[in-house]
Design an enzyme around this catalytic site. Structure first.
Site, PDB file in Angstrom:
ATOM      1  N   GLY A 148      -3.985  -1.952   5.438  1.00 26.18           N
ATOM      2  CA  GLY A 148      -4.674  -3.080   6.059  1.00 26.18           C
ATOM      3  C   GLY A 148      -4.157  -4.424   5.606  1.00 26.18           C
ATOM      4  CG  HIS A 149      -3.723  -5.222   2.052  1.00 29.53           C
ATOM      5  ND1 HIS A 149      -4.823  -6.013   2.117  1.00 29.53           N
ATOM      6  CD2 HIS A 149      -4.066  -4.152   1.280  1.00 29.53           C
ATOM      7  CE1 HIS A 149      -5.803  -5.456   1.398  1.00 29.53           C
ATOM      8  NE2 HIS A 149      -5.364  -4.329   0.892  1.00 29.53           N
TER       9      HIS A 149
ATOM     10  CG  ASP B 124      -4.824   0.196  -5.944  1.00 36.86           C
ATOM     11  OD1 ASP B 124      -4.820   1.197  -5.205  1.00 36.86           O
ATOM     12  OD2 ASP B 124      -5.025  -0.947  -5.534  1.00 36.86           O
TER      13      ASP B 124
ATOM     14  CG  HIS C 285      -9.174  -5.249  -1.050  1.00 41.37           C
ATOM     15  ND1 HIS C 285      -8.493  -6.009  -1.956  1.00 41.37           N
ATOM     16  CD2 HIS C 285      -8.495  -4.086  -0.932  1.00 41.37           C
ATOM     17  CE1 HIS C 285      -7.444  -5.320  -2.387  1.00 41.37           C
ATOM     18  NE2 HIS C 285      -7.423  -4.165  -1.783  1.00 41.37           N
TER      19      HIS C 285
END
Lengths: 333, 333
Positions: free
Chosen positions: B57-58, B111, B220
């Protein structure tokens, strides 16, 4: 919709100032008018100059395509409004290297009017000009009236071809011929999911109910040629690509360049979802994809939506497409 | 908000497939899992590998920064979700050229957990790894806790530095040192004007009233560290840049690279309006802008907003930043 702007009436001059501050190695303004911009090393003696232009609100179109191997100069107007003939003339004089100047821009009434006026003014200054119009939007007119179609994202291919031809030293006549040839083999069609918001009024350019999309959308916030239910990405890719393949008469053994263009707000992820199916659609028909461009190349401020463009390639067109180019937004080769 | 997608659960795999179909000359998937991707020529014998990753999504983060002079491999998860340790391990093995592998990614709990697990798994395979975390977001923690900051768009500078160091043959220890040095001198802060819409739910990630903006936004879809009235572009640029200059302790004679990053829906025009004032703000303080990046480098789907990043330069950092790089989304040098 909120915007990162100051006074709406300063929007155009301020983003142009930002471009000039960010890229002084690539572009400069030849006089006092910020809206006229040329490549930093213009004019190039003995080479054809290429001037483009149109309304603001389409970045990277038009300001982004000024540089080596692309356009030599540009004049822009207010958001979605034509530049003046005087601005076009300023750009023309600043890029004239003695081999004439090509006017290459999208087919819209206001732009045609002002560029044609600039042609006459340039003639008085002893600068020969010629015009090629981007007219790739298959949704805007049927094939039998294709010379009346409006120009949208597919003009990218024409910029690349014209810029490469001028760079290698083609005459004005030759640059016109190769650019016309590319325009003749380019087709684009787009869909819109959400309108543009005009910075001056803060109002949407059209209303679109939930669950619907505009088909055959332009890049000026205008609605499409028809409205239909929102389709899946695969259905959209199939329908758009199919229209382009039919229009260009492509078939097994054809080679193409593909441009999947975002209109502003659509995430790059969605453009790649579209590319995926477009690629499959073409591959299934034996059409070879030689060059691919996926991203925002011609936008309509924050409109949500996308367009697909195809350029049918032959060896000559491919060579022009693969020539090096460098501008604030275009790096290749 | 409408999206160009098929089934929401196929969104990630489908955009990744699009990337792989579009750029087979630059990237490949080393096994069956599309979400693991490495540069086409990996592994490079004797050179340090660089693996990054994070949620989807980035784009162009993370998949877009895999290529020559940048990262060697990437593993991504679902939208805004970490990849698994197994996926990270797959990327690690595929890029291991015998000189060890650097894990370079943004500082987020999920992460860190999965990359740390992958470190242990890689060790069992005999592959030495080291980790550098992007932690440039000054709004996420005060300066005295800067090692706990989250990573946002400024990781671009770390990719460039790490990639250039690996490319010239630095050892793992040396690559870690130059990358840490760049991270230490990078600071970012962003604002959000409209939320992200999650593809799975179709719901906005937060609600923001008319006339307000989020300050200190992440990538995010999360809200910022505080909310305030919507400011003009110049006020935004002044406030953000001032926070960065203070944080990095910049002053007359400092040299910087500037990144004005769009979060997704914000038009490029608005980013240049921001760049314009940022440039002036820095120039007024005698801070020299040596490199500029304006565009979408790390997004949050169709979030509207922008961030500004500064990297304080010295000769060593500038040399790394200017080294050639080529990936699906990054062309320079």
């Amino acid at each position: 919709m909120k915007k990162i702007i100051n006074a709406p009436e300063d929007f155009v001059d301020e983003f142009v100032e930002g471009i000039l501050l960010a890229h002084p190695d690539l572009v400069r303004t030849p006089g006092d008018d910020l809206r006229v911009m040329v490549r930093a090393d213009a004019p190039l003696a003995g080479k054809v100059g290429i001037v483009t232009g149109g309304g603001s609100g389409h970045l990277p179109l038009f300001k982004g395509y000024v540089g080596a191997g692309l356009c030599s100069g540009v004049a822009i107007g207010n958001v979605f409004s034509s530049p003046s003939s005087d601005q076009i003339l300023q750009a023309t004089k600043a890029v004239d290297g003695g081999a004439g100047v090509l006017y290459l821009y999208g087919n819209y009434g206001g732009d045609v009017f002002n560029f044609d006026l600039a042609c006459d003014l340039a003639e008085l200054e002893g600068i020969p000009t010629a015009t090629v119009l981007g007219r790739d939007d298959v949704a805007s007119q049927p094939r039998e009236r294709k010379h009346d179609r409006r120009g949208v994202a597919g003009i990218l291919f024409a910029y690349k071809a014209a810029g490469a031809a001028a760079e290698r030293g083609d005459s004005l006549e030759q640059v016109v011929a190769v650019t016309e040839d590319v325009v003749e083999h380019t087709a684009t069609i787009g869909i819109g999911l959400a309108p543009t918001i005009m910075p001056t009024t803060g109002k949407p350019s059209f209303e679109l109910p939930d669950g619907e999309m505009e088909i055959g959308i332009g890049i000026h916030g205008e609605p499409g040629s028809r409205r239909g239910p929102l389709e899946t990405a695969d259905e959209i890719a199939d329908h758009l690509t199919s229209a382009l393949v039919d229009d260009l008469g492509l078939g097994e053994g054809s080679r193409v360049a593909v441009l999947v263009n975002g209109l502003g707000a659509t995430p790059l992820e969605e453009l790649y979802v579209l590319y995926r199916r477009t690629h499959r659609f073409l591959a299934d028909r034996g059409i070879e994809i030689v060059k691919k461009y996926v991203g925002e190349y011609a936008t309509s401020l924050e409109m949500a939506g996308a367009s697909i463009s195809l350029l049918e390639l032959d060896d000559a067109r491919l060579e022009l497409l693969e020539a090096p180019a460098r501008s604030p937004f275009f790096r290749e080769g």
